[in-house]
Design an enzyme around this catalytic site. Structure first.
Site, PDB file in Angstrom:
ATOM      1  N   ASP A 130       0.946  -1.201  -0.171  1.00  0.00           N
ATOM      2  CA  ASP A 130      -0.108   0.032  -0.195  1.00  0.00           C
ATOM      3  C   ASP A 130       1.018   1.324  -0.129  1.00  0.00           C
ATOM      4  O   ASP A 130       2.171   1.233  -0.010  1.00  0.00           O
ATOM      5  CB  ASP A 130      -0.756  -0.186   1.234  1.00  0.00           C
ATOM      6  CG  ASP A 130      -2.365   0.648   0.817  1.00  0.00           C
ATOM      7  OD1 ASP A 130      -2.290   2.028   0.674  1.00  0.00           O
ATOM      8  OD2 ASP A 130      -3.297   0.145   1.077  1.00  0.00           O
ATOM      9  N   LYS A 182      -9.005  -6.305  -2.830  1.00  0.00           N
ATOM     10  CA  LYS A 182     -10.266  -5.936  -2.190  1.00  0.00           C
ATOM     11  C   LYS A 182     -10.609  -4.380  -2.366  1.00  0.00           C
ATOM     12  O   LYS A 182     -10.008  -3.689  -1.705  1.00  0.00           O
ATOM     13  CB  LYS A 182     -10.499  -6.541  -0.699  1.00  0.00           C
ATOM     14  CG  LYS A 182     -11.926  -6.154  -0.205  1.00  0.00           C
ATOM     15  CD  LYS A 182     -11.967  -6.546   1.212  1.00  0.00           C
ATOM     16  CE  LYS A 182     -13.044  -5.747   1.856  1.00  0.00           C
ATOM     17  NZ  LYS A 182     -12.867  -4.491   2.024  1.00  0.00           N
ATOM     18  N   HIS A 197     -12.853  -0.393  -8.436  1.00  0.00           N
ATOM     19  CA  HIS A 197     -13.671   0.386  -8.529  1.00  0.00           C
ATOM     20  C   HIS A 197     -13.238   1.880  -8.565  1.00  0.00           C
ATOM     21  O   HIS A 197     -13.898   2.746  -8.902  1.00  0.00           O
ATOM     22  CB  HIS A 197     -14.877   0.380  -7.488  1.00  0.00           C
ATOM     23  CG  HIS A 197     -14.634   0.582  -6.002  1.00  0.00           C
ATOM     24  ND1 HIS A 197     -14.036  -0.278  -5.179  1.00  0.00           N
ATOM     25  CD2 HIS A 197     -14.290   1.824  -5.557  1.00  0.00           C
ATOM     26  CE1 HIS A 197     -13.860   0.188  -4.100  1.00  0.00           C
ATOM     27  NE2 HIS A 197     -14.030   1.666  -4.361  1.00  0.00           N
ATOM     28  N   ASP A 224       4.085   1.568  -4.811  1.00  0.00           N
ATOM     29  CA  ASP A 224       3.105   2.083  -5.862  1.00  0.00           C
ATOM     30  C   ASP A 224       2.515   0.908  -6.840  1.00  0.00           C
ATOM     31  O   ASP A 224       3.394   0.093  -7.609  1.00  0.00           O
ATOM     32  CB  ASP A 224       3.517   3.196  -6.599  1.00  0.00           C
ATOM     33  CG  ASP A 224       2.321   3.641  -7.593  1.00  0.00           C
ATOM     34  OD1 ASP A 224       1.568   3.072  -7.871  1.00  0.00           O
ATOM     35  OD2 ASP A 224       2.832   4.906  -8.165  1.00  0.00           O
ATOM     36  N   MET A 225       1.240   0.355  -6.709  1.00  0.00           N
ATOM     37  CA  MET A 225       0.988  -0.842  -7.541  1.00  0.00           C
ATOM     38  C   MET A 225       1.015  -0.517  -8.854  1.00  0.00           C
ATOM     39  O   MET A 225       0.975  -1.519  -9.635  1.00  0.00           O
ATOM     40  CB  MET A 225      -0.716  -1.223  -6.911  1.00  0.00           C
ATOM     41  CG  MET A 225      -1.677  -0.132  -7.207  1.00  0.00           C
ATOM     42  SD  MET A 225      -3.166  -0.635  -6.333  1.00  0.00           S
ATOM     43  CE  MET A 225      -4.273   0.835  -6.767  1.00  0.00           C
TER      44      MET A 225
HETATM   45  C1  LIG Z   1     -10.839   1.462  -0.964  1.00  0.00           C
HETATM   46  S1  LIG Z   1      -9.080   1.262  -0.272  1.00  0.00           S
HETATM   47  C2  LIG Z   1      -9.178  -0.551   0.052  1.00  0.00           C
HETATM   48  C3  LIG Z   1      -8.329  -1.055   1.126  1.00  0.00           C
HETATM   49  C4  LIG Z   1      -8.261  -2.607   1.565  1.00  0.00           C
HETATM   50  N1  LIG Z   1      -8.014  -3.435   0.347  1.00  0.00           N
HETATM   51  C5  LIG Z   1      -9.707  -3.098   2.167  1.00  0.00           C
HETATM   52  O1  LIG Z   1     -10.718  -3.483   1.374  1.00  0.00           O
HETATM   53  O2  LIG Z   1      -9.912  -2.859   3.321  1.00  0.00           O
HETATM   54  C6  LIG Z   1      -7.917   1.215  -1.234  1.00  0.00           C
HETATM   55  C7  LIG Z   1      -6.667   1.092  -1.063  1.00  0.00           C
HETATM   56  O3  LIG Z   1      -5.964   1.321  -2.034  1.00  0.00           O
HETATM   57  C8  LIG Z   1      -4.537   2.023  -1.657  1.00  0.00           C
HETATM   58  N2  LIG Z   1      -3.875   2.602  -2.816  1.00  0.00           N
HETATM   59  C9  LIG Z   1      -4.369   3.697  -3.493  1.00  0.00           C
HETATM   60  N3  LIG Z   1      -3.791   4.000  -4.430  1.00  0.00           N
HETATM   61  C10 LIG Z   1      -2.305   3.016  -4.432  1.00  0.00           C
HETATM   62  C11 LIG Z   1      -1.150   2.952  -5.344  1.00  0.00           C
HETATM   63  N4  LIG Z   1      -0.878   3.723  -6.285  1.00  0.00           N
HETATM   64  N5  LIG Z   1      -0.370   1.657  -4.818  1.00  0.00           N
HETATM   65  C12 LIG Z   1      -0.744   1.084  -3.813  1.00  0.00           C
HETATM   66  N6  LIG Z   1      -1.882   1.279  -2.997  1.00  0.00           N
HETATM   67  C13 LIG Z   1      -2.762   2.236  -3.475  1.00  0.00           C
HETATM   68  C14 LIG Z   1      -5.094   2.956  -0.634  1.00  0.00           C
HETATM   69  O4  LIG Z   1      -4.293   3.674  -0.008  1.00  0.00           O
HETATM   70  C15 LIG Z   1      -6.002   2.231   0.110  1.00  0.00           C
HETATM   71  O5  LIG Z   1      -5.675   1.545   1.211  1.00  0.00           O
END
Ligand SMILES: C[S@@+](CC[C@H](N)C(=O)[O-])C[C@H]1O[C@@H](n2cnc3c(N)ncnc32)[C@H](O)[C@@H]1O
Length: 236
Positions: free
Chosen positions: A144, A178, A182, A164-165
């Site tokens: 994350d 998860k 979206h 960064d994914m």
């Molecule tokens: C809607 S949350 C979902 C968190 C977790 N999967 C859950 O369901 O509890 C989206 C997650 O994606 C992470 N995120 C956003 N952009 C990202 C990136 N470029 N690389 C890695 N993680 C990222 C956010 O920090 C956040 O924790």
């Protein structure tokens, strides 16, 4: 109180305030409490963009949030540790509920043969911890953004990796998303799925599954169910 009663949050009887299945989910002491989630979605920072949709319709910004606050949601959270904390707690609450269903109903089939797993955008690790508790053989990594995972220590399993994914995903047999897809446009989602493919190609077993747990638009869900009445896709 009236609105809540009419929205089926309370059972209307002799006492209008009697709790039902829905309102019990808002109790702090409920292990499956969704209270942090409810509090977060009612935060002014999320509500105010809805009050200014006209401005959003007149520009090229992809979200009403970006129009109102001048930055995308994740960037905003990176600058505001209080909101970041509230958001992470809200997702953890949601995950507690969903992980119990996922693991009980489909865990064996989803995680069969998986020794290494990356929970992409896995937040503060609620899902990863639930998976590892049930399947301790799985070495789980939570990837994350730095402002979410820096300072988190899950011991040996799960590992928390800031990154960064869209750039790189650590090698793994299985990759879990998860509540991720979206949030992104199709092009961004495709870019990220390509990173998944690369990560799985580098795993010692050659990669096995990409699991996606996400909201599915009702119309698509109904169409999907007509085609595959016993679909293994988990929807909510
Ligand atoms: C809607 S949350 C979902 C968190 C977790 N999967 C859950 O369901 O509890 C989206 C997650 O994606 C992470 N995120 C956003 N952009 C990202 C990136 N470029 N690389 C890695 N993680 C990222 C956010 O920090 C956040 O924790």
């Amino acid at each position: 109180m009236c609105v809540l009663a009419h929205s089926s949050f309370f059972d209307l009887g002799e006492r209008a305030d009697s709790l039902n299945l829905v309102s019990k989910l808002l109790l702090n002491e409920n292990p499956a409490s969704m209270l942090p989630t409810a509090l977060f979605v009612l935060e002014p920072v999320l509500i105010t963009p809805w009050h200014d949709l006209a401005a959003w319709f007149q520009n090229d910004e992809s979200t009403a949030f970006g129009t109102m606050h001048g930055v995308r949601f994740w960037e905003y959270l990176g600058r505001d540790s209080w909101q970041n904390d509230l958001f992470n707690k809200s997702l953890a609450g949601d995950t507690r509920l969903i992980s119990s269903v996922l693991i009980d109903k489909a865990g064996e089939s989803i995680f069969e043969g998986i020794d290494t797993l990356v929970d992409v955008g896995g937040g503060t690790g609620a899902m990863a911890c639930a998976i590892v508790n049930r399947f301790p053989r799985i070495n789980c990594t939570v990837l994350d953004l730095p402002h979410v995972v820096t300072g988190l220590s899950g011991g040996m399993n799960p590992w928390f990796v800031p990154g960064d994914m869209f750039e790189e995903i650590p090698p793994a047999d299985g990759i879990l998303h998860k509540s991720i897809l979206h949030d992104w446009e199709d092009e961004e989602s495709v870019k990220k799925l390509k990173r998944c493919k690369e990560a799985m190609a580098k795993s010692s077993h050659g990669g096995k599954t990409v699991s996606i747990i996400d909201t599915v638009a009702a119309v698509r869900m109904r169409r999907e169910q007509r085609r595959q009445p016993h679909s293994s896709v988990l929807t909510r």
